[in-house]
Write a protein that holds these residues in place. Structure first.
Motif, short mmCIF file in Angstrom:
data_model
loop_
_atom_site.label_atom_id
_atom_site.label_comp_id
_atom_site.label_asym_id
_atom_site.label_seq_id
_atom_site.Cartn_x
_atom_site.Cartn_y
_atom_site.Cartn_z
N TYR A 25 22.51 -25.90 -43.60
CA TYR A 25 23.06 -26.33 -44.88
C TYR A 25 22.25 -27.46 -45.50
O TYR A 25 22.03 -27.48 -46.71
N ALA A 91 24.69 -16.62 -41.81
CA ALA A 91 23.71 -16.85 -42.88
C ALA A 91 23.23 -15.54 -43.46
O ALA A 91 23.01 -15.42 -44.67
N TYR A 93 24.99 -12.74 -43.65
CA TYR A 93 26.08 -12.25 -44.51
C TYR A 93 26.05 -12.99 -45.86
O TYR A 93 26.20 -12.38 -46.91
N THR A 94 25.84 -14.28 -45.81
CA THR A 94 25.77 -15.07 -47.04
C THR A 94 24.58 -14.63 -47.89
O THR A 94 24.70 -14.49 -49.11
#
Length: 99
Positions: A25, A91, A93-94
């Protein structure tokens, strides 16, 4: 006493996984990935190609270890691999949603 050592090892795996999520992040914020998603399409595709297979492999190892080898070091290793690799499929999936 061995049970407590196993719990401490699991805590270490979980903390390492959380550390990886935080680093991800911070890196995404520093590079302003969400500000201009089209500029980072190549990186998002690469994240999908890396995140999904690693997450799937760790899940398969854990799924094999849990019923076949309960209470062994192999199960502990498999659980650790699953927890530590969890940020990668998340990550991916995002990246799928963003891309």
């Amino acid at each position: 006493m061995r049970r407590i050592a196993d719990i401490d090892a699991l805590r270490g795996f979980a903390l390492f996984g959380i550390l990886l999520v935080n680093i991800t992040y911070l890196a995404a914020g520093k590079h302003e990935v969400l500000a201009d998603v089209t500029r980072h399409e190549r990186m998002l595709r690469r994240l999908q190609w890396v995140g999904f297979p690693i997450g799937l492999a760790a899940g398969v190892v854990y799924a094999h270890a849990s019923p076949e080898h309960p209470g062994t070091a192999y199960q502990l290793f498999a659980l650790g691999a699953d927890v530590v690799s969890a940020p990668l499929p998340a990550a991916a999936y995002t990246a799928s949603v963003l891309g």
